[in-house]
Design an enzyme around this catalytic site. Sequence first.
Site, PDB file in Angstrom:
ATOM      1  N   HIS A 128       2.535  -4.512   2.446  1.00 29.66           N
ATOM      2  CA  HIS A 128       1.439  -3.260   2.707  1.00 29.66           C
ATOM      3  C   HIS A 128       1.238  -2.199   2.040  1.00 29.66           C
ATOM      4  O   HIS A 128       2.302  -2.104   1.155  1.00 29.66           O
ATOM      5  CB  HIS A 128       1.447  -2.905   4.457  1.00 29.66           C
ATOM      6  CG  HIS A 128       1.225  -3.934   5.290  1.00 29.66           C
ATOM      7  ND1 HIS A 128       1.954  -5.018   5.802  1.00 29.66           N
ATOM      8  CD2 HIS A 128      -0.176  -4.159   6.056  1.00 29.66           C
ATOM      9  CE1 HIS A 128       1.559  -5.903   6.428  1.00 29.66           C
ATOM     10  NE2 HIS A 128       0.182  -5.134   6.797  1.00 29.66           N
ATOM     11  N   LYS A 132       1.978   2.868   5.415  1.00 30.34           N
ATOM     12  CA  LYS A 132       2.256   2.129   6.662  1.00 30.34           C
ATOM     13  C   LYS A 132       3.239   2.592   7.262  1.00 30.34           C
ATOM     14  O   LYS A 132       4.487   2.850   6.759  1.00 30.34           O
ATOM     15  CB  LYS A 132       2.243   0.527   6.403  1.00 30.34           C
ATOM     16  CG  LYS A 132       2.187  -0.085   7.695  1.00 30.34           C
ATOM     17  CD  LYS A 132       1.747  -1.558   7.666  1.00 30.34           C
ATOM     18  CE  LYS A 132       2.061  -2.525   8.936  1.00 30.34           C
ATOM     19  NZ  LYS A 132       0.895  -2.275   9.819  1.00 30.34           N
TER      20      LYS A 132
END
Length: 224
Positions: A128, A132
């Site tokens: 990601h 995040k």
Amino acid sequence: MATRVAVAGAAGRMGQTVCAAVQGAPDLELTGRVDPALGTTLADALQRADVLVDFTVPDTVVDNARRAVAAGVHVVIGTTGFDPEELQGLSGANIFVAPNFAIGAVLMMQFAAEAARHMARAEIIELHHDRKLDKPSGTAARTAALMTASRGPQAGEIPVHSVRLPGLVAHHEVILGDVGQTLTIRHDSTDRESFMPGVLLAVRRVASLPESPVVGLERLLDAA
Ligand SMILES: NC(=O)c1ccc[n+]([C@@H]2O[C@H](COP(=O)([O-])OP(=O)(O)OC[C@H]3O[C@@H](n4cnc5c(N)ncnc54)[C@H](O)[C@@H]3O)[C@@H](O)[C@H]2O)c1
């Protein structure tokens, strides 16, 4: 009459995309953008909403849901990093939760659960963007849970590896191994638009769920 939708986390990456998607849907009306960064409050937005969509942070999502259902407002949750069990018992309106609203990711989870029944071992890599907050991703955790349920807990844990780098959006790779072979199932969300059809489907369906909370986009797709 259009369904009135308020978005919590409206100033965030997902929240902004959801606001635009709601505005682009003729049967939906965006009636609230809730976000401390915008100086707006949930209490105000709940007064003129039928559905609250929550893409906020793990610390606040359960309290937002509690307040929304107490006000009779249905909730669609995309926030990850919390335990959906915490939503049990909240009543007054319906709650729908999905750790991943992209159809391809839902299919990845289903294929991985099926494959886990037939192959000896598996590991998951989730990659990601570096902003995040939670680790491992909600999608990886749910994929591992579905695979474990499918093959039985005696087969052991499915390790999850997390990568955080600028340039990434949301990517999941399930690698299954057995004697002399591996199988890789991979899903890439390269744009947050990938989540919007699933979010809008949930907004349209949340009022008529057979029970609450309901977890997983597959519960809506299978009923379609
Ligand atoms: N389910 C899915 O398909 C999916 C897809 C992508 C991201 N996510 C999840 O969505 C969440 C948001 O991701 P993001 O990248 O948009 O994060 P982000 O940091 O860009 O946005 C979060 C926003 O929430 C706001 N916020 C904080 N507390 C709040 C409160 N009490 N009320 C209202 N707003 C509040 C913040 O000010 C911020 O603007 C994360 O948990 C992420 O993992 C889920």
